[in-house]
Motif scaffolding. Sequence first.
Motif, PDB file in Angstrom:
ATOM      1  N   ALA A   1       0.850  -1.192   0.000  1.00 31.70           N
ATOM      2  CA  ALA A   1       0.000   0.000   0.000  1.00 31.70           C
ATOM      3  C   ALA A   1       0.885   1.241   0.000  1.00 31.70           C
ATOM      4  O   ALA A   1       1.920   1.281   0.662  1.00 31.70           O
ATOM      5  N   PRO A   2       0.485   2.272  -0.759  1.00 34.16           N
ATOM      6  CA  PRO A   2       1.319   3.486  -0.797  1.00 34.16           C
ATOM      7  C   PRO A   2       1.324   4.182   0.565  1.00 34.16           C
ATOM      8  O   PRO A   2       0.317   4.209   1.272  1.00 34.16           O
ATOM      9  N   GLU A   3       2.483   4.744   0.907  1.00 25.26           N
ATOM     10  CA  GLU A   3       2.621   5.426   2.194  1.00 25.26           C
ATOM     11  C   GLU A   3       1.931   6.788   2.130  1.00 25.26           C
ATOM     12  O   GLU A   3       2.106   7.537   1.162  1.00 25.26           O
ATOM     13  N   VAL A   4       1.159   7.109   3.135  1.00 28.76           N
ATOM     14  CA  VAL A   4       0.447   8.382   3.188  1.00 28.76           C
ATOM     15  C   VAL A   4       1.269   9.357   4.017  1.00 28.76           C
ATOM     16  O   VAL A   4       1.557   9.097   5.184  1.00 28.76           O
TER      17      VAL A   4
END
Length: 159
Positions: free
Chosen positions: A96-99
């Motif tokens: 999952a992309p880092e926020v």
Amino acid sequence: MSSINYFIKRSITTSAERYGKRNFKKFSIFNKRGTRIYKKQQAENPDPEIPIYKRGVRDVGYIEGNKFITIPEMIPELIVPDLTGFKLKPYVSYRAPEVIQSEFTAEDLFNVVYAPKIVKDFNEDKLNENGQPIEPSENEKMTSEEAKLKARQTGTDIF
């Protein structure tokens, strides 16, 4: 001076009968590891001299005489939301992309809550000569004490 006799009592026995695995049952062990005889005695007539260790769990009442009185307010209540139709999964993938999000400041809060109303009142010429709104909203009518009480209420920590 009165003469008082003190008797020294030995509480630990070092005799041979206390040694070894064969005679291990002669030791008094309480709570979870207690013998069946001890547990039966404690169930029939609890000994207040030997408190029962409850492993951090508090009683939900108190003992008055020989009767246990339950206090309903002390019983923990678990509030679980209804999750029917809930689409999210409990697992988050490592792919999952880092926020990355900046810190939410007081200026950001002001821009989100109060700024749109101030701009709208300014554009529609609904401000008096002091810069105060002619038609104040509910948030603008609150005093500082009321705002502080409202901010400390349960459920206000949305952010």
